[in-house]
Enzyme design. Structure first.
Site, PDB file in Angstrom:
ATOM      1  N   CYS A  35       0.804  -1.194  -0.069  1.00  0.00           N
ATOM      2  CA  CYS A  35      -0.033  -0.013   0.024  1.00  0.00           C
ATOM      3  C   CYS A  35       0.823   1.200  -0.236  1.00  0.00           C
ATOM      4  O   CYS A  35       0.427   2.369  -0.293  1.00  0.00           O
ATOM      5  CB  CYS A  35      -1.030  -0.010   1.216  1.00  0.00           C
ATOM      6  SG  CYS A  35       0.052   0.079   2.738  1.00  0.00           S
ATOM      7  N   ASP A  37       2.312   2.738   2.568  1.00  0.00           N
ATOM      8  CA  ASP A  37       2.319   3.173   3.807  1.00  0.00           C
ATOM      9  C   ASP A  37       3.571   2.836   4.870  1.00  0.00           C
ATOM     10  O   ASP A  37       4.362   2.050   4.343  1.00  0.00           O
ATOM     11  CB  ASP A  37       1.201   2.778   4.899  1.00  0.00           C
ATOM     12  CG  ASP A  37      -0.119   3.342   4.108  1.00  0.00           C
ATOM     13  OD1 ASP A  37      -0.229   4.292   3.571  1.00  0.00           O
ATOM     14  OD2 ASP A  37      -1.103   2.362   4.537  1.00  0.00           O
ATOM     15  N   CYS A  60      -2.974   2.374   7.816  1.00  0.00           N
ATOM     16  CA  CYS A  60      -4.509   2.245   8.165  1.00  0.00           C
ATOM     17  C   CYS A  60      -4.885   2.022   9.478  1.00  0.00           C
ATOM     18  O   CYS A  60      -3.897   1.879  10.352  1.00  0.00           O
ATOM     19  CB  CYS A  60      -4.850   1.304   7.050  1.00  0.00           C
ATOM     20  SG  CYS A  60      -4.379  -0.490   7.780  1.00  0.00           S
ATOM     21  N   CYS A 104      -0.252  -5.133   7.314  1.00  0.00           N
ATOM     22  CA  CYS A 104      -0.419  -3.925   8.285  1.00  0.00           C
ATOM     23  C   CYS A 104      -0.035  -4.141   9.622  1.00  0.00           C
ATOM     24  O   CYS A 104       0.645  -3.459  10.149  1.00  0.00           O
ATOM     25  CB  CYS A 104      -2.078  -3.416   8.336  1.00  0.00           C
ATOM     26  SG  CYS A 104      -2.732  -3.329   6.818  1.00  0.00           S
TER      27      CYS A 104
HETATM   28 FE1  FES Z   1      -1.410   0.321   4.470  1.00  0.00          FE
HETATM   29 FE2  FES Z   1      -2.567  -1.012   6.272  1.00  0.00          FE
HETATM   30  S1  FES Z   1      -3.456  -0.380   4.216  1.00  0.00           S
HETATM   31  S2  FES Z   1      -0.715  -0.190   6.396  1.00  0.00           S
END
Ligand code: FES
Length: 140
Positions: A35, A37, A60, A104
């Site tokens: 993702c 992140d 998230c 995540c």
């Molecule tokens: Fe990116 Fe959970 S969707 S850390």
């Protein structure tokens, strides 16, 4: 929509240990390739014991909740105990997360491992970025 267990929702709505420890002894930074992140974990250590733990993330809700849980559980633990707690928490949390949210939680676990590695490297005279600390080397 995926159903999350109550304890995860509580940690998402009221995360514990959110933010940076400016004088952290160990910092681990990882990214989620899926993702994009980012997660940072900070630890303060006294001897072998973790006295403070916190996190920052652009992740998230699942990443926030699981990091909150993990940082709560490792406070007061030794570094080896923290790694074990991280594994135990993985087993507990991962069985309750939707499959697509597993990376995540892995973010928090990997960031903690890197923070501990960084602290241990500093203790052993290695540089933060994994190289040898030349000043320490010259003293010997
Ligand atoms: Fe990116 Fe959970 S969707 S850390």
């Amino acid at each position: 929509m995926a159903k999350y267990p109550k304890f995860l929702i509580e940690h998402f709505q009221n995360p514990k240990n959110l933010g940076e420890i400016p004088d952290a002894d160990g910092v681990g930074t990882v990214g989620n390739a899926t993702c994009g992140d980012i997660m940072q974990m900070f630890i303060k250590v006294n001897g072998e014991k973790i006295t403070e733990a916190s996190f920052k993330t652009f992740g998230c809700g699942a990443a926030i909740a699981t990091s909150s849980i993990l940082t709560e559980r490792i406070k007061g633990a030794t570094l080896d105990e923290a790694l074990k707690i991280s594994e135990e928490t993985s087993m507990e949390v991962l069985s309750q997360l939707p499959k697509e949210k597993i990376p995540c939680f892995t973010l928090a676990k990997d960031a903690l491992r890197l923070a501990i590695d960084e602290y241990r490297c500093k203790l052993e005279g290695f540089h933060e970025k994994g190289g040898f600390d030349s000043e320490e080397f010259e003293k010997d």
